[in-house]
Design a protein around this motif. Structure first.
Motif, short mmCIF file in Angstrom:
data_model
loop_
_atom_site.label_atom_id
_atom_site.label_comp_id
_atom_site.label_asym_id
_atom_site.label_seq_id
_atom_site.Cartn_x
_atom_site.Cartn_y
_atom_site.Cartn_z
N THR A 1 0.82 -1.17 0.01
CA THR A 1 -0.07 0.10 0.13
C THR A 1 0.98 1.53 0.06
O THR A 1 0.40 2.31 -0.54
N ILE B 1 -6.89 2.06 -1.61
CA ILE B 1 -5.66 0.98 -1.93
C ILE B 1 -5.88 -0.12 -1.34
O ILE B 1 -6.08 -0.25 -0.05
N ALA C 1 -4.23 -4.36 -0.46
CA ALA C 1 -3.16 -5.19 -0.73
C ALA C 1 -3.50 -6.63 -0.94
O ALA C 1 -4.55 -6.94 -0.44
N GLY D 1 -1.45 -6.02 -5.61
CA GLY D 1 -2.20 -4.95 -4.88
C GLY D 1 -3.12 -4.28 -6.21
O GLY D 1 -2.92 -4.45 -7.28
N ALA E 1 -5.96 -0.58 -6.75
CA ALA E 1 -6.53 0.84 -6.36
C ALA E 1 -7.75 1.16 -6.99
O ALA E 1 -7.84 0.65 -8.23
#
Length: 134
Positions: free
Chosen positions: A5, A67, A69, A76, A78
């Motif tokens: 993140t 965001i 993970a 990850g 977003a």
């Protein structure tokens, strides 16, 4: 920087600041960049050219950033809202005349050695086209 993140956050902080060098600093040399409904570009040099092109054609700020993970330390994603102005006509797209747009978007990331090794962007191109008057 190794936390997923934090790396993704640094990537988007550089984007919102318009700081090309900071943007490039969070990428691996062989970064793979999958452009929404476009080609895959590989390498920092190609990414730098993409940033230059985008800066010429668009002014964008990302808001409402979330965001996430993945379960492993190398993945990850977003989700965010793109708040933009279409500044200069982009090849193959409608003529630009300062149209504004608000567009939900997302991206998926793979990290390696604490840097972004792959980014894949998604947004609804038809929504964007409708907003800029295509």
């Amino acid at each position: 920087m190794s936390d997923v993140t934090a790396v993704i956050g640094a990537y988007y902080a550089a984007f919102n600041a318009g700081d090309k060098q900071a943007f490039l600093d969070v990428l691996t040399d062989d970064v793979a960049h999958d452009i929404n409904q476009g080609e895959r570009q590989v390498g920092k040099e190609a990414f730098g050219r993409f940033v230059d092109h985008m800066t010429r054609c668009y002014r964008e700020q990302l808001t409402d950033m979330v965001i996430m993970a993945g379960p492993t330390p190398d993945r990850g994603a977003a989700e965010f809202i793109v708040n933009g102005t279409y500044l200069a006509t982009d090849e193959g797209l409608p003529e630009a005349n300062g149209q504004t747009y608000v567009l939900p978007a997302g991206a998926f990331f793979t990290l390696r050695d604490g840097k972004v090794a792959r980014i894949t962007n998604y947004y609804n191109l038809q929504d964007w086209l409708a907003q800029v008057g295509a």
